[in-house]
Every structure is written in structure tokens, then in C-alpha cells.
Scaffold this motif. Structure first.
Motif, PDB file in Angstrom:
ATOM      1  N   THR A  46       0.840  -1.217   0.000  1.00 34.78           N
ATOM      2  CA  THR A  46       0.000   0.000   0.000  1.00 34.78           C
ATOM      3  C   THR A  46       0.864   1.251   0.000  1.00 34.78           C
ATOM      4  O   THR A  46       0.378   2.361  -0.196  1.00 34.78           O
TER       5      THR A  46
ATOM      6  N   ILE B   7       1.456   6.553   1.936  1.00 35.80           N
ATOM      7  CA  ILE B   7       0.523   5.704   1.178  1.00 35.80           C
ATOM      8  C   ILE B   7       0.457   6.055  -0.311  1.00 35.80           C
ATOM      9  O   ILE B   7       0.613   7.225  -0.695  1.00 35.80           O
TER      10      ILE B   7
ATOM     11  N   ASP C 276       7.246   3.813   1.527  1.00 36.52           N
ATOM     12  CA  ASP C 276       6.936   3.107   0.284  1.00 36.52           C
ATOM     13  C   ASP C 276       8.199   2.526  -0.365  1.00 36.52           C
ATOM     14  O   ASP C 276       8.113   1.737  -1.298  1.00 36.52           O
TER      15      ASP C 276
END
Ligand code: BES
Ligand code: MN
Ligand code: ZN
Length: 492
Positions: A267, A272, A343
């Protein structure tokens, strides 16, 4: 699908369809095509005159009940320009032919090889292409629309004995399909623990040694980077280690460490990702599954060196306990990492995986990962990005990949990229402080955990799955790099 060599003549073979191919030329009717033209009293010549049979890449000409042939159909597939026709093209052509006929209900097919492709190697490529094209994506459809399977394929026109080549094709293609099938699973059906179970089942069937470590054991092993990524998820992480011990080990032989990223869903974590297209992040475990599939194949091909696959697996989720930008993780190697973007998680879990593979005695390392969007910008979905620490080792791999018909491109990992990954407060930071070169800075980060070992990094973010179907393959996981890695292992 059963695959057999057959010495029958193309005119007398009994099949639902006989397949062969034509090169793009002023007159594509040469060799067996001239013979087929004579047998069908000039039908092919008429199609050439009407520009329907030109040999253009993947053009299909299908004749029903061709007079003079025992086969019920004759399928001629365009092979394009002969100078451009390599193993990759032959494999795709065979796959496209199978999918064309499968959707038309053919059960028994025959593939006629022709000059200049009539050796055992060509038979292997055709068998691979046919087997890879079988996989479909209708597992979760309650009504299956795709035509029933082709059960029998004969390969004609091979000079010499190709039985072993076909056996090899089956091992490699079934391993690729094993990987593609798992990689296509959505994240709710393939969590890290389910992946570990699938790996265990594969190892048992293949006679491989396997160890699966749970969260507590991963903590005891001090894999702070993997644990850091796992913190945000309710699903516990796993570390999967599969070992192949050769029956006749050669003293002084290299020990190959294969490390693969297996994020079962990315995700982005607290950093995000945008929601558009996020579903694709269910493929973020393709690198790890690739390495397991390579193990599956080599367990059957039995090369004479030890191979260890290390596959760290977790979800990357936001959550109350998730790692946050600015947090510092201590990796298994002891190196500290400032996480500036949650990420950029693949490099974190790989840092512990690479270090652990060294601890297990690897003398050479290869990793595969859907690592960066930057490699997609650079190479699109055409080439795999290949990075390495020793040019001769990397070039050897690239040569094997070319022969295997997989497109790959050599990318740089200069020290300047590593300098962009230095943190002012920790040893490293997980994203670059400079602009651009995102695939190279990610590779440079990984290199910090490989010691002095020869190491190759495969960034498969652009190539691990297809967004659109191809004539030879449905959309979804592609299995890219598996066959090159299997061939490469054997050259070591
Ligand atoms: N799994 C992604 C990379 C990815 C992107 C794979 C597109 C397939 C298609 C990876 O974990 C990621 O998010 N990378 C970031 C790194 C960035 C934050 C430095 C990226 O490439 O955007
Ligand atoms: Mn990510
Ligand atoms: Zn990722």
C-alpha cells in the motif's frame, strides 16, 4: 498437455490442427510450405497472391479441412523477418498458435518445425511456448469461458533426438506456470503465511530443504529492516529459506544465493500510494516467487552447485504501529537506516535477505524484485533492469538471458548513486537525496549489503506482469527471469 516428438509426415499426421510458420518474404512459400502448397493443390499460392499470407509477425492463416492433409485444420503463423527470429520469437509464436487453437476447441495439435529451426533446442522452445500459453485467468470465474485445454501436442520436423530437451522444457515451463499462478493470487488469498505454506508444499514435492521463520524468530535473528516494514500489518511476516544440495557437490564450487522480494501487498504504508491502480501491488511478491520457482526447476535439473533461496515476505500497510517517515531501523547487518519514505520498503526487506544469504555461505548473489517505478520510466515493460557489482559476472548473466530469449538491459550502479543514499543521522537513508536515477539509487542501497560478493540485481517492476494480454499470454504475472536464472545457475 502431453507433448511428444513425432516422425510422421505433415501430410499424414492426424490432428485437429497442424501448425507451421512462414517468414516475411516476397515469396513465403519455401521448404515445407511449398510442400503443403502442392498437397493442397495451390491453395497457399492463392493466399500469397491475395496478400493474405505474407509471413508478417503473428499473422494467422487458418484453413479448414485442407484437401490433401489428414489434419482438420492448417494454421500458418507469420514469423516476421527471418533475421529477427530468435528463441523469444519462436516461443511466442508457439504460444500464440496454441491460444488461437485452444479458443477454437482443438484437442490434438501438431507443430511442424522447419528450417532453420529443426534442432532439439528449437523443439524445447516450442514445447515451452505451448506449455506457458496454457495458463488462464479464469480460476475465480464461476463460468469458465476459455476453451477446454489442448491435451496432446506432437512436434514434427525435428532432426535428432529431442526427448531430453522436451523434458527440460516441461520442467522450466511448469515452474514458470507455478510462479505465475501464485503471483496472480490476490493479497487476501496469498498472505505471507500462505506463501510460506505454498513454498513448503513445493519443497516437499521437489525434495528441497526448507526452513520457515515466524515473527518471533525473525526478531531473534535481528532482522530489524524486515520487521520494521511488517509492523504496520496485522498479517505476520515470514522468512522463507529453501536450500538445494547437489547430489555430487564439487569441492570449491560456488554457492549461489537467490534473494527475492515478496511483499504480498504494497500500500506504500504511511507514505501511502494513490488509489488509482493500487490493485497492481498484489504483484509485489513476484521477485520472491521467481526465486522459489527457480528452486523448483533446479531441484529437477540437478546442477552441481549448492543454491540457497532467501525470501523475506510481509505486507506493507499503514497501521497504528507502522514504521513512520523519519524512523530509524537497525538492519541485521548492523547498518542503521533512516526510513524517509515507507513506500521504499522492498530495499529494506532485501537488505536483511541479502545479508542473511551471505551468512548462510553464499559466494555469489542474485536478487529479483519489483523494486522501483523508476525502472518502468527507464525501460517500460520491455526490458528487465540488470545491475551488478562485477561487470564480467553481470555480462555472463546478460549473455545467458539473451540466449534464453528474455530482454534485459545493463544499468549502472556507480558510487555516486550510493552517496545519494547517505543519511546525515544514520548509515543510510532509504530514498535518495538527489534527483532522478531512482532505479540506480535503489540498487546502490542494496549493494551496501552484499559485501564484496559478485552480485546481480534484477529490477522486474516493469516486466513481472502484463497489464494487457498478448497473443501468447493472458494478462497477469509473466514469470520473467525464471528461465534465464535456471540456465545461469547451470553455467556456474
Ligand atoms: N513496489 C514498488 C515499486 C513498483 C512500482 C513496482 C510500480 C511495480 C510498479 C516499490 O515498493 C515502491 O513503491 N517504490 C517506490 C520507491 C520510491 C518511494 C523511492 C517508487 O518507485 O515509487
Ligand atoms: Mn513500495
Ligand atoms: Zn513494493
Amino acid at each position: 498437455m502431453q507433448i511428444q516428438l513425432d516422425s510422421a509426415s505433415p501430410l499424414s499426421i492426424q490432428a485437429d490442427a497442424l501448425i507451421t510458420f512462414a517468414f516475411e518474404k516476397d515469396d513465403p512459400l519455401e521448404g515445407p510450405l511449398a510442400e503443403l502448397d502442392r498437397a493442397t493443390s495451390g491453395r497457399l499460392r492463392e493466399l500469397v497472391a491475395a496478400h493474405e499470407l505474407t509471413g508478417k509477425w503473428l499473422e494467422t492463416v487458418l484453413l479448414h479441412y485442407p484437401a490433401g492433409l489428414q489434419a482438420k485444420r492448417l494454421l500458418i503463423v507469420g514469423a516476421g523477418k527471418q533475421e529477427k527470429f530468435g528463441n523469444g520469437e519462436l516461443r511466442r509464436l508457439a504460444g500464440a498458435a496454441l491460444r488461437h487453437l485452444k479458443s477454437r476447441g482443438a484437442k490434438r495439435i501438431a507443430f511442424l518445425l522447419r528450417e532453420p529451426r529443426q534442432d532439439a533446442g528449437s523443439a524445447q522452445i516450442v514445447a515451452e511456448g505451448l506449455l506457458l500459453a496454457e495458463l488462464d485467468l479464469d480460476k475465480y470465474k464461476t463460468e469458465k469461458k476459455n476453451g477446454a485445454a489442448v491435451d496432446h501436442a506432437a512436434i514434427l520436423g525435428v532432426a535428432g533426438d529431442a526427448a531430453r530437451a522436451i523434458e527440460r522444457a516441461r520442467i522450466i515451463a511448469e515452474s514458470e506456470n507455478w510462479a505465475r499462478d501464485i503471483s496472480n493470487e490476490p493479497s487476501n488469498r496469498l498472505t505471507p503465511s500462505v506463501l510460506a505454506e505454498r513454498a513448503a508444499e513445493m519443497a516437499r514435492e521437489s525434495g528441497l530443504e526448507i526452513a520457515i521463520y515466524d515473527e518471533k524468530q525473525i526478531e531473534a535473528m535481528k532482522m530489524g529492516a524486515l520487521l520494521g516494514v511488517a509492523r504496520g500489518s496485522a498479517e505476520p511476516p515470514r522468512l522463507i529459506v529453501v536450500t538445494y544440495n547437489p547430489p555430487q557437490p564439487k569441492p570449491g564450487a560456488p554457492v549461489l544465493g537467490l534473494v527475492g522480494k515478496a511483499i504480498t501487498f504494497d500500500t506504500g504504508g504511511i507514505s501511502i500510494k494513490p488509489s488509482k491502480g493500487m490493485d497492481r501491488m498484489k504483484y509485489d511478491m513476484c521477485g520472491g516467487v521467481t526465486m522459489l520457482a527457480v528452486m523448483r526447476a533446479i531441484a529437477r535439473l540437478k546442477p552441481s552447485l549448492k543454491v540457497i533461496a532467501v525470501v523475506p515476505s510481509t505486507e506493507n500497510m499503514p497501521g497504528g504501529r507502522a514504521v513512520k517517515p523519519g524512523d530509524i531501523l537497525v538492519s541485521m547487518s548492523g547498518k542503521t537506516i533512516e526510513v524517509l519514505n515507507t513506500d521504499a520498503e522492498g530495499r529494506l526487506i532485501l537488505s536483511d535477505g541479502l545479508y542473511y544469504a551471505r551468512q548462510l555461505g553464499a559466494t555469489h548473489l542474485v536478487d529479483a524484485a519489483t523494486l522501483t517505478g523508476a525502472i518502468v520510466v527507464a525501460l517500460s515493460n520491455v526490458n528487465v533492469g540488470v545491475f551488478g557489482s562485477q561487470d564480467d559476472f553481470t555480462r555472463r548473466f546478460l549473455d545467458v538471458a539473451r540466449a534464453a530469449g528474455e530482454k534485459m538491459w545493463h544499468m549502472p550502479v556507480d558510487d555516486e548513486y550510493r552517496d545519494m543514499m547517505k543519511s546525515p543521522i544514520a548509515d543510510l537513508q532509504n530514498i535518495s537525496s538527489g534527483d532522478g536515477g531512482g532505479a540506480s539509487t535503489a540498487a546502490a542501497f542494496l549493494k551496501e549489503f552484499t559485501g564484496e560478493l559478485p552480485w546481480i540485481h534484477l529490477d522486474i517492476a516493469g516486466t513481472a506482469w502484463l497489464d494487457d494480454p498478448k497473443p501468447w499470454m493472458p494478462k497477469g504475472a509473466s514469470g520473467v527471469t525464471i528461465r534465464s536464472l535456471v540456465d545461469f545457475t547451470e553455467t556456474l
